[in-house]
Enzyme design. Sequence first.
Site, PDB file in Angstrom:
ATOM      1  N   LEU A  83     107.306  51.015 -14.167  1.00 46.61           N
ATOM      2  CA  LEU A  83     106.571  49.748 -14.309  1.00 46.61           C
ATOM      3  C   LEU A  83     107.307  48.687 -15.139  1.00 46.61           C
ATOM      4  CD1 LEU A  83     102.917  51.026 -14.790  1.00 46.61           C
ATOM      5  CD2 LEU A  83     103.613  49.353 -13.090  1.00 46.61           C
ATOM      6  N   CYS A 140     100.111  54.276  -9.539  1.00 47.34           N
ATOM      7  CA  CYS A 140     101.492  54.577  -9.931  1.00 47.34           C
ATOM      8  C   CYS A 140     101.523  56.064 -10.309  1.00 47.34           C
ATOM      9  CB  CYS A 140     101.933  53.705 -11.106  1.00 47.34           C
ATOM     10  SG  CYS A 140     103.591  54.141 -11.659  1.00 47.34           S
TER      11      CYS A 140
HETATM   12  O1  RRO Z   1     107.274  51.191 -11.276  1.00 46.51           O
HETATM   13  C1  RRO Z   1     107.234  52.299 -10.705  1.00 46.51           C
HETATM   14  O2  RRO Z   1     107.929  53.256 -11.079  1.00 46.51           O
HETATM   15  C2  RRO Z   1     106.324  52.558  -9.579  1.00 46.51           C
HETATM   16  C3  RRO Z   1     105.084  51.995  -9.421  1.00 46.51           C
HETATM   17 BR1  RRO Z   1     104.425  50.705 -10.568  1.00 46.51          BR
HETATM   18  C4  RRO Z   1     104.248  52.379  -8.330  1.00 46.51           C
HETATM   19  O3  RRO Z   1     103.103  51.936  -8.166  1.00 46.51           O
HETATM   20  N1  RRO Z   1     104.731  53.299  -7.482  1.00 46.51           N
HETATM   21  C5  RRO Z   1     105.954  53.822  -7.610  1.00 46.51           C
HETATM   22  O4  RRO Z   1     106.347  54.657  -6.783  1.00 46.51           O
HETATM   23  N2  RRO Z   1     106.750  53.448  -8.665  1.00 46.51           N
END
Ligand code: RRO
Length: 315
Positions: A83, A140
């Site tokens: 994120l 996530c």
């Molecule tokens: O940022 C991430 O690592 C991430 C997010 Br926010 C998400 O919703 N889904 C993903 O596979 N990675």
Amino acid sequence: MKDVVVGELVESRITVDLAGLQLANPTILASGVLGYSAETVENVVKGGAGAAVTKSVGLKLREGYANPTVVQASCGLINAMGLPNPGIKEYVKEFKRIKAAVPNVPLIFSIYGYSAEEYATIAAEATAAGADAVELNVSCPHVKDTGSEIGQCPDTLAEVVKTVKTSISRPVFVKLSPNVTCIADIAEAAVAAGADGLTIMNTVRAMAIDVDTAMPILSNKVGGLSGQAVKPVALRCVYETFERVKVPIMGCGGVVDWRDAVEFLLAGASAVQIGTAVSIKGLNVFRRVALGIGKYLKSKNFTTVEDIVGLSHRR
Ligand code: RRO
């Protein structure tokens, strides 16, 4: 119906109404892929996307995980970005540039938070900056205290959706996790709480191990699998959910060509999000998928995308 120009094709049959958003065609940039800056979103729109979802943004800056954050798997990618985002106050400046760059294309603002109030605060700032809708990232797969920790619990999810609904008047989409026992149960909770639409699905928890170092490759060890490997899972999730809810669904997971997109529409999606395929097929993947859907509809004598949404459920 208004004619829409998608590349060389003037096509009214591929326009879509998604919870009130008017899309020139049913292809949408998925969150997390090129959805950060005005320049990248403009290129995605030039590639034919009918709408775009921006990268998930929270209240405060987050650096994300250390590298490596992405690893190639057979037929897909595993990511654990963690994120990374500059926080809402900083990001709205960029979002306004995106809005100015693509004023006629619906922009869905992806947000995450650690509480219902936080989601609502960010949603209000997003719509004040011009977001046409928000997508609540409650899925996530690997960040503690947010993401799927919220989306796996129907009561917590319902509270988040209800609180956001009271803070904004734009459509609220909820992006669901496949990492649950029954996605349709979760979907029902989101819709009962007021969700205007759903994105199905986020990535599947996964990992890769380096045989030479005998260690997990990603710094976070666990990441989320996307791409062609997950398409059958995503289709099943859309199919099961369509039987239980009435709101529009954006299918997301492994769409690479128009046939994949049509499968999602037949399963019950009203539009498809495309992410990982951009890295394999390039930005024109949106145009190619949209044109292919149009040609398919014409060849089967359907006049709108809606004609085939959920068609595979007939008995
Ligand atoms: O940022 C991430 O690592 C991430 C997010 Br926010 C998400 O919703 N889904 C993903 O596979 N990675």
